[in-house]
Design a protein around this motif. Structure first.
Motif, short mmCIF file in Angstrom:
data_model
loop_
_atom_site.label_atom_id
_atom_site.label_comp_id
_atom_site.label_asym_id
_atom_site.label_seq_id
_atom_site.Cartn_x
_atom_site.Cartn_y
_atom_site.Cartn_z
N SER A 1 -5.84 -19.80 -23.41
CA SER A 1 -5.29 -20.95 -22.87
C SER A 1 -4.71 -20.91 -21.58
CB SER A 1 -4.36 -21.58 -23.78
OG SER A 1 -3.02 -20.95 -24.02
N LEU A 2 -4.27 -19.73 -21.07
CA LEU A 2 -3.87 -19.50 -19.71
C LEU A 2 -4.73 -19.80 -18.85
CD1 LEU A 2 -2.05 -16.16 -20.25
CD2 LEU A 2 -1.01 -18.40 -20.41
N LYS A 3 -4.23 -20.43 -17.62
CA LYS A 3 -4.99 -21.19 -16.39
C LYS A 3 -4.86 -20.20 -15.16
CE LYS A 3 -6.30 -24.58 -18.88
NZ LYS A 3 -7.07 -24.45 -19.86
N ASP A 4 -3.88 -19.13 -15.13
CA ASP A 4 -3.70 -18.57 -13.76
C ASP A 4 -3.34 -16.94 -14.32
OD1 ASP A 4 -2.87 -17.76 -11.33
OD2 ASP A 4 -1.09 -19.26 -11.49
N VAL A 5 -3.88 -16.13 -13.62
CA VAL A 5 -4.07 -14.77 -13.71
C VAL A 5 -2.54 -14.42 -13.27
CG1 VAL A 5 -6.41 -14.35 -13.46
CG2 VAL A 5 -4.94 -14.36 -11.44
N TRP A 6 -1.94 -15.09 -12.77
CA TRP A 6 -0.38 -15.07 -12.22
C TRP A 6 0.61 -15.25 -13.27
CZ3 TRP A 6 -0.33 -11.31 -8.95
CH2 TRP A 6 -1.39 -11.22 -7.91
N ASP A 7 0.17 -15.89 -14.26
CA ASP A 7 0.93 -16.35 -15.31
C ASP A 7 1.81 -15.18 -16.13
OD1 ASP A 7 1.78 -16.94 -18.37
OD2 ASP A 7 1.21 -19.02 -17.72
N VAL A 8 2.90 -15.25 -16.38
CA VAL A 8 3.62 -13.97 -16.76
C VAL A 8 3.15 -13.58 -18.07
CG1 VAL A 8 5.35 -15.29 -18.10
CG2 VAL A 8 5.91 -13.27 -17.28
N ASN A 9 2.33 -14.33 -18.87
CA ASN A 9 1.68 -13.98 -20.17
C ASN A 9 0.45 -13.34 -19.75
OD1 ASN A 9 4.10 -14.57 -22.36
ND2 ASN A 9 3.51 -16.73 -21.46
N PHE A 10 -0.18 -13.33 -18.94
CA PHE A 10 -1.48 -12.87 -18.66
C PHE A 10 -1.58 -11.22 -19.01
CE2 PHE A 10 -5.00 -11.18 -16.01
CZ PHE A 10 -6.08 -11.89 -16.43
N VAL A 11 -2.51 -10.96 -19.73
CA VAL A 11 -2.94 -9.67 -20.04
C VAL A 11 -4.60 -9.45 -19.89
CG1 VAL A 11 -3.12 -7.89 -21.76
CG2 VAL A 11 -1.20 -9.24 -21.73
N PRO A 12 -4.79 -8.71 -18.77
CA PRO A 12 -6.23 -8.63 -18.72
C PRO A 12 -6.88 -8.14 -19.83
CG PRO A 12 -5.19 -7.39 -16.76
CD PRO A 12 -4.10 -7.86 -18.01
N GLY A 13 -8.18 -8.90 -20.28
CA GLY A 13 -8.88 -8.36 -21.48
C GLY A 13 -8.48 -8.66 -22.78
N ALA A 14 -7.22 -9.38 -22.90
CA ALA A 14 -6.65 -10.00 -24.08
C ALA A 14 -7.86 -10.75 -24.87
CB ALA A 14 -5.42 -10.63 -23.94
N VAL A 15 -8.38 -11.68 -24.05
CA VAL A 15 -9.49 -12.79 -24.81
C VAL A 15 -10.43 -11.90 -25.10
CG1 VAL A 15 -10.64 -14.64 -24.47
CG2 VAL A 15 -8.37 -14.52 -23.36
N LYS A 16 -10.96 -11.12 -24.54
CA LYS A 16 -12.19 -10.41 -24.71
C LYS A 16 -12.27 -9.49 -25.97
CE LYS A 16 -15.43 -6.83 -22.83
NZ LYS A 16 -15.59 -6.02 -21.70
N TYR A 17 -10.97 -9.10 -26.25
CA TYR A 17 -10.75 -8.27 -27.49
C TYR A 17 -10.21 -8.87 -28.40
CZ TYR A 17 -12.42 -4.53 -24.25
OH TYR A 17 -13.18 -3.84 -23.65
N GLY A 18 -10.12 -10.23 -28.67
CA GLY A 18 -9.72 -11.01 -29.68
C GLY A 18 -8.41 -11.72 -29.84
N ASP A 19 -8.00 -11.68 -28.55
CA ASP A 19 -6.64 -12.42 -28.29
C ASP A 19 -5.63 -12.43 -29.63
OD1 ASP A 19 -5.07 -14.98 -27.31
OD2 ASP A 19 -7.05 -15.66 -26.91
N VAL A 20 -4.75 -13.18 -29.66
CA VAL A 20 -3.44 -13.17 -30.53
C VAL A 20 -3.95 -12.66 -31.98
CG1 VAL A 20 -1.62 -14.20 -31.55
CG2 VAL A 20 -2.01 -14.64 -29.53
N PRO A 21 -4.97 -13.07 -32.78
CA PRO A 21 -5.17 -12.70 -33.99
C PRO A 21 -5.37 -11.14 -34.07
CG PRO A 21 -6.38 -14.72 -33.45
CD PRO A 21 -5.85 -14.62 -32.37
N ALA A 22 -6.05 -10.64 -33.08
CA ALA A 22 -6.66 -9.28 -32.97
C ALA A 22 -5.32 -8.41 -32.79
CB ALA A 22 -7.54 -8.97 -31.94
N LEU A 23 -4.36 -9.17 -31.82
CA LEU A 23 -3.17 -8.25 -31.53
C LEU A 23 -2.29 -8.18 -32.98
CD1 LEU A 23 -1.57 -6.98 -29.34
CD2 LEU A 23 -0.45 -9.17 -28.84
N LEU A 24 -2.29 -9.14 -33.51
CA LEU A 24 -1.65 -9.23 -35.11
C LEU A 24 -2.36 -8.23 -35.81
CD1 LEU A 24 -1.13 -13.10 -35.38
CD2 LEU A 24 0.69 -11.44 -34.87
N ALA A 25 -3.48 -8.10 -35.90
CA ALA A 25 -4.27 -7.20 -36.77
C ALA A 25 -4.09 -5.69 -36.46
CB ALA A 25 -6.07 -7.61 -36.89
N LEU A 26 -3.73 -5.45 -35.30
CA LEU A 26 -3.39 -4.09 -34.78
C LEU A 26 -1.95 -3.42 -35.35
CD1 LEU A 26 -4.46 -3.97 -30.89
CD2 LEU A 26 -5.48 -2.89 -32.88
#
Length: 110
Positions: A59-84
């Motif tokens: 949902s982030l609109k800007d790569v300069w957002d403090v929460n931006f992590v490259p590849g986070a969406v490609k690898y499953g976003d927050v649900p995948a992070l929780l699964a890890l």
């Protein structure tokens, strides 16, 4: 996330104050940071309380957002992070799409 991992290590290694368990809580906008820290330190973290607030990296609109992590969406976003975070016991709060997280965690037997 480095600061969160530093605090976890300090608690684990403190000479004066011994602890049996470490609980990591991520509330009020820090849920994704806490989830990443738990995923990295799962050998020492006993429990996690993660309030996502429905946050998604997608949902982030800007790569300069403090929460931006490259590849986070490609690898499953927050649900995948929780699964890890498995096998750490997690309590997920404020999830806008609870079924999505339950599906990912359920597929891991949690």
């Amino acid at each position: 996330m480095r600061d969160a991992l530093t605090v976890i290590a300090m608690i684990r290694d403190h000479d004066k104050y011994h602890t049996d368990q470490i609980l990591v809580a991520g509330l009020e906008g820090s849920g994704q940071v806490a989830a990443a820290a738990v995923a990295q330190a799962k050998s020492v973290v006993a429990q996690g309380v993660i309030a996502t607030g429905g946050f998604r990296f997608g949902s982030l609109k800007d790569v300069w957002d403090v929460n931006f992590v490259p590849g986070a969406v490609k690898y499953g976003d927050v649900p995948a992070l929780l699964a890890l975070c498995a096998p750490v016991s997690l309590k997920v709060l404020d999830e806008a799409k609870p079924g999505e997280v339950e599906f990912v965690l359920g597929s891991l037997g949690q």
